[in-house]
Enzyme design. Structure first.
Site, short mmCIF file in Angstrom:
data_model
loop_
_atom_site.label_atom_id
_atom_site.label_comp_id
_atom_site.label_asym_id
_atom_site.label_seq_id
_atom_site.Cartn_x
_atom_site.Cartn_y
_atom_site.Cartn_z
N GLU A 18 4.48 -4.37 1.32
CA GLU A 18 3.56 -4.50 0.17
C GLU A 18 3.69 -3.28 -0.73
O GLU A 18 3.85 -2.16 -0.23
CB GLU A 18 2.08 -4.58 0.61
CG GLU A 18 1.64 -5.90 1.17
CD GLU A 18 0.16 -5.89 1.55
OE1 GLU A 18 -0.64 -5.22 0.89
OE2 GLU A 18 -0.17 -6.58 2.54
N GLU A 33 -9.06 -10.72 -3.94
CA GLU A 33 -8.90 -9.34 -3.46
C GLU A 33 -10.14 -8.90 -2.65
O GLU A 33 -10.88 -8.00 -3.01
CB GLU A 33 -8.62 -8.42 -4.66
CG GLU A 33 -8.48 -6.95 -4.37
CD GLU A 33 -7.35 -6.57 -3.41
OE1 GLU A 33 -6.44 -7.38 -3.19
OE2 GLU A 33 -7.42 -5.45 -2.87
N TRP A 55 3.42 -6.93 -3.90
CA TRP A 55 2.08 -7.52 -3.80
C TRP A 55 1.57 -7.72 -5.21
O TRP A 55 1.30 -6.74 -5.88
CB TRP A 55 1.11 -6.61 -3.02
CG TRP A 55 -0.20 -7.34 -2.87
CD1 TRP A 55 -1.25 -7.32 -3.74
CD2 TRP A 55 -0.55 -8.23 -1.82
NE1 TRP A 55 -2.24 -8.17 -3.30
CE2 TRP A 55 -1.83 -8.73 -2.13
CE3 TRP A 55 0.10 -8.67 -0.65
CZ2 TRP A 55 -2.49 -9.65 -1.30
CZ3 TRP A 55 -0.56 -9.58 0.16
CH2 TRP A 55 -1.84 -10.05 -0.16
N TYR A 59 0.70 2.04 -1.51
CA TYR A 59 0.03 1.90 -2.79
C TYR A 59 -0.20 3.21 -3.53
O TYR A 59 -0.02 3.28 -4.73
CB TYR A 59 -1.32 1.18 -2.62
CG TYR A 59 -1.16 -0.30 -2.34
CD1 TYR A 59 -1.03 -1.21 -3.38
CD2 TYR A 59 -1.08 -0.77 -1.04
CE1 TYR A 59 -0.85 -2.56 -3.14
CE2 TYR A 59 -0.90 -2.13 -0.78
CZ TYR A 59 -0.78 -3.02 -1.84
OH TYR A 59 -0.59 -4.35 -1.59
C1 GAL Z 1 -3.57 -4.38 1.11
C2 GAL Z 1 -3.83 -5.69 1.78
C3 GAL Z 1 -3.62 -6.88 0.89
C4 GAL Z 1 -4.07 -6.67 -0.53
C5 GAL Z 1 -3.59 -5.34 -1.05
C6 GAL Z 1 -4.03 -5.01 -2.47
O1 GAL Z 1 -4.25 -3.35 1.76
O2 GAL Z 1 -2.99 -5.84 2.90
O3 GAL Z 1 -4.23 -7.98 1.50
O4 GAL Z 1 -5.41 -6.88 -0.67
O5 GAL Z 1 -4.01 -4.31 -0.20
O6 GAL Z 1 -5.19 -4.29 -2.49
#
Ligand code: GAL
Length: 437
Positions: A345, A390, A383, A289
């Site tokens: 993700e 969330e 994702w 992320y």
């Molecule tokens: C990740 C998690 C997801 C989702 C995503 C967005 O850490 O695995 O479930 O919440 O973040 O914040």
């Protein structure tokens, strides 16, 4: 928008031919009606902004959600099975729930979506959580027996497995920061939980392979880029390195060596040899992320804090920096292990779809460049398919390729969703996004 007809020159496929294009979801965030896990109790005790409630009602709407995924040219879908639903009381398995999951998986495949199934995505049955949860080695035994049953019942409908989603995040948020159940704030307990989750991964890996020797079993590992807030500050630099090693590497090293060795620099060490851990990975799933800037602070429990992202720096609705180059950096950092890589993700909270189109283009072009320079990346799961629950932030953050109206359960395609679909169809981000990286 960019949905101009794809001309033949877009036929250049920059992603490998059998690349998986998908979206990622998790049971508690989308299914609705999950009332038997620790998160439900956490929500009821005020730990989250909202109650997950019906969420996206995926439990009943999975078939049309798979159609929405197919509309965006996806060929794969990542979902999790909810342990507390399947095993509502210790050793008692709910056959009708297992049957629903079977239908879900069969439906996904019948629509042309390969299935990636996560066995543990943040939620733990309340009966286990209330008797020690991940702090107790009993959780490992319990997770193994749950996995045994799922493998037996559903294994033939699963293409890829994730044992545990983000064990590092489970440990951090639940046991150190305290914003997820059980809401503790103790680094030593966080280390213990993390260690138990790693052991549980090994047990589940062995359990799946005992029945399906050719199964493809991975983890979904949350990886970030850590940098010193002040480039020339020796403390910032040291801490950034320690934190990076702890967060990104030590789980992977444990799989290579068979020994858990968790520590932040010389601090908080947990060390343990684990039978069955060595070599327990067929592919690495990366959840990526953002990047963090680490700043030394003597009065913090862990001796650092993470800088807030300055205004003017690209960021999402939650203030997370958008840093596509970080995807290249984390992918490059794991090349040496030789595991096939899937991005399990990657996404952005962006209610108005202001940053997501560029986010998708830039991250996928970054991935293309990694692949060109030899990284074995075989799939990308955005994702998420639609906005969903969330965690402690409730329904406020909007991560979906489709926007959710939670009152009507209506899903509306966002422009970024359409763009993602075009990239998946072309097999090339560069071609669709119209510039080279
Ligand atoms: C990740 C998690 C997801 C989702 C995503 C967005 O850490 O695995 O479930 O919440 O973040 O914040």
């Amino acid at each position: 928008m960019i949905s101009t007809l794809l001309s033949p020159r877009y036929a250049i496929a920059d992603f490998p031919k059998n690349f998986l294009w998908g979206a990622a979801t998790a049971a508690h965030q989308v299914e609705g009606g999950n009332t038997q896990n620790d998160w439900y109790h956490w929500e009821n005790s005020g730990g989250a902004r909202d109650h997950s409630g019906l969420a996206c009602d995926f439990w009943h709407r999975y078939s049309s959600d798979f159609d929405l995924a197919r509309d965006l040219n996806m060929n794969a879908f990542r979902l999790s099975v909810e342990w507390s639903r399947i095993e509502p009381r210790p050793g008692e398995f709910d056959i009708s729930v297992i049957e629903t999951y079977r239908q879900i998986l069969i439906t996904a495949r019948s629509k042309g979506l390969q299935t990636m199934v996560t066995l543990h995505h943040f939620t733990t049955p309340e009966w286990l959580a209330s008797s020690g949860g991940w702090l107790s080695p009993a959780a490992i035994v319990r997770f193994k027996s749950f996995t045994d049953r799922v493998v037996l019942e559903l294994g033939s409908e699963v293409d890829y497995w994730n044992t545990i989603n983000e064990a590092n995040v489970v440990a951090l948020m639940g046991f150190v920061v305290g914003v997820s159940p059980p809401g503790l704030q103790d680094i030593k307990l966080g280390m213990r939980a993390y260690s138990n989750l790693i052991e549980a991964h090994a047990a589940a890996y062995r359990s799946i392979h005992a029945v399906f020797p050719n199964a493809r079993v991975g983890i979904a590992h949350h990886m970030r880029v850590f940098e010193p807030a002040r480039k020339n500050n020796i403390m910032d630099r040291t801490l950034a390195r320690w934190v990076g090693n702890f967060w990104n590497k030590q789980f992977l090293e444990a799989i290579v060596t068979g020994e858990i060795n968790l520590h932040i620099g010389p601090l908080f060490r947990v060390r343990k040899k684990v039978d069955g851990l060595k070599g327990s990975l067929d592919f690495l799933g990366i959840n990526y992320y953002s990047r963090d800037k680490i700043r030394f602070k003597a009065d913090e429990k862990v001796f650092f804090k993470i800088d807030t992202v300055p205004t003017g720096t690209p960021q999402n609705d939650l203030g997370w920096e958008i840093y596509p180059q970080g995807l290249v950096r984390v992918v490059n950092s794991v090349k040496k292990y030789g595991w096939p890589i899937y991005i399990t993700e990657n996404g952005a909270a962006d209610r108005d779809d202001v940053v997501r189109p560029k986010f998708i283009c830039d991250h996928l072009m970054a991935l293309e460049s990694s692949i060109e320079s030899g990284a074995d990346v075989r799939g990308y799961f955005h994702w998420s398919l639609s906005d969903n629950f969330e965690w402690s932030l409730g329904f406020a953050p909007r991560f979906g390729l489709y926007a959710m109206n939670y009152e009507t359960q209506e899903r509306t395609l966002r422009p970024s969703g359409q763009l993602y679909g075009e990239i998946a169809r072309a097999g090339s981000a560069r071609a669709v996004c119209g510039r080279s990286n």
